[in-house]
Design a protein around this motif. Sequence first.
Motif, PDB file in Angstrom:
ATOM      1  N   SER A 169       0.858  -0.907   0.125  1.00 52.00           N
ATOM      2  CA  SER A 169       0.134   0.067   0.115  1.00 52.00           C
ATOM      3  C   SER A 169       0.528   1.316  -0.104  1.00 52.00           C
ATOM      4  CB  SER A 169      -0.652   0.089   1.532  1.00 52.00           C
ATOM      5  OG  SER A 169      -1.789  -1.086   1.093  1.00 52.00           O
ATOM      6  N   GLN A 203      -7.921  -0.272  -0.525  1.00 53.45           N
ATOM      7  CA  GLN A 203      -7.528  -0.570   0.019  1.00 53.45           C
ATOM      8  C   GLN A 203      -9.638  -0.700   1.168  1.00 53.45           C
ATOM      9  OE1 GLN A 203      -4.056  -2.586   2.224  1.00 53.45           O
ATOM     10  NE2 GLN A 203      -4.606  -4.178   2.964  1.00 53.45           N
ATOM     11  N   ASP A 223      -6.124  -1.146  -4.607  1.00 54.41           N
ATOM     12  CA  ASP A 223      -5.096  -2.067  -3.514  1.00 54.41           C
ATOM     13  C   ASP A 223      -5.996  -2.972  -2.688  1.00 54.41           C
ATOM     14  OD1 ASP A 223      -3.829  -2.760  -1.425  1.00 54.41           O
ATOM     15  OD2 ASP A 223      -3.736  -0.549  -0.768  1.00 54.41           O
TER      16      ASP A 223
HETATM   17 MG   LIG Z   1      -2.353  -3.191   2.401  1.00 47.91          MG
END
Ligand SMILES: [Mg+2]
Length: 328
Positions: A49, A99, A181
């Motif tokens: 990330s 994410q 992500d």
């Molecule tokens: Mg991550």
Amino acid sequence: MQENILEVRDLSMSFFNQHGELPAVNHVSFSVEKGKTLGIVGESGCGKSMTSLCVMGLYPRPQGRIVGGSILFQGRDLTRLKPRELHKIRGKGIAMIFQEPMTSLNPVLTIGDQITETILLHEKVGKKEAKKRALDMISMVGIPMPEKVFASCPHQLSGGMRQRAMIAMALSCSPELLICDEPTTALDVTVQSQILSLINRMKDRTGASVMLITHDMGVINEMADTVIVMYAGQIVEQAETGELFAHPTHPYTLGLIQSIPPLDREVEELNVIPGSVPMLYELPEGCLFSPRCPYATERCRRERPDVTRASENHFVRCFRHMPGWEGD
Ligand SMILES: [Mg+2]
Ligand SMILES: Nc1ncnc2c1ncn2[C@@H]1O[C@H](COP(=O)(O)OP(=O)(O)OP(=O)(O)O)[C@@H](O)[C@H]1O
């Protein structure tokens, strides 16, 4: 001839806190070819990330700082752009599926207003056309009753619907590079495969490039043209997807591949890699993977390996693949 839309060169990003300097992204170099998908794989905490947030210019500040390297997007170094210039690139040039959906959705605005606003910011269209496009986008991501979702705020939607709404927003201006992500981690298996095929369709339609982050080797195998494997902030292996699965070379990659559950039979126990990713404030002295590596020698525990070429377009960071290896 291949054309790279993104070139990340020797990028390092560190956090600075009571533990000192923590290298979350550690001399990372890779490129994304136009129209292709780059997969980034690794366990939790490996820096996937943070690497993508550096590209977006959205890494946590002021604790985090880019301490070296460059990020060339269509020839411009994103690390040197002013916030206003970066803001213009986000959305149309580069868009990201986060994410955590709430990172990019505004909790107090309706989904429809948020997507319409993004379109108005980047496309030369009037309000009415922008609204129509937003609604089209919402139905394109497989949301039933698009009008209802258009008029809803994020908290009124289920996790899966929120994820789709965010994807609709990310795709709404046909970005040239889409960063995903863990786009499907929180979703069930059927929704997961719908979302992945949606990303592929978008790519085929607009010729966009994709950076796909996941800890799932199965998803990588299905989606990516090339792969980078990250461990504790470093790239430990890099190859075309077919080559990586045919000749996995770093012991960490081998471990990840061996821990994919087989589809054709039941297994009692999966082959998990023993141990866990080190915290950034207690990185081992030698090779970062050495405490978990079944092949580690004294040298591995003492020295950090550089990247070497395993074959054409295949790179690995491991002494075992360098001349003079005395283990095994
Ligand atoms: Mg991550
Ligand atoms: N604000 C922060 N301060 C210090 N360290 C941080 C901070 N945020 C993240 N880190 C550390 O940076 C490293 C990389 O984190 P990152 O979120 O990029 O991992 P990841 O590969 O995306 O993991 P996951 O699969 O869990 O999403 C981790 O060791 C994490 O603990």
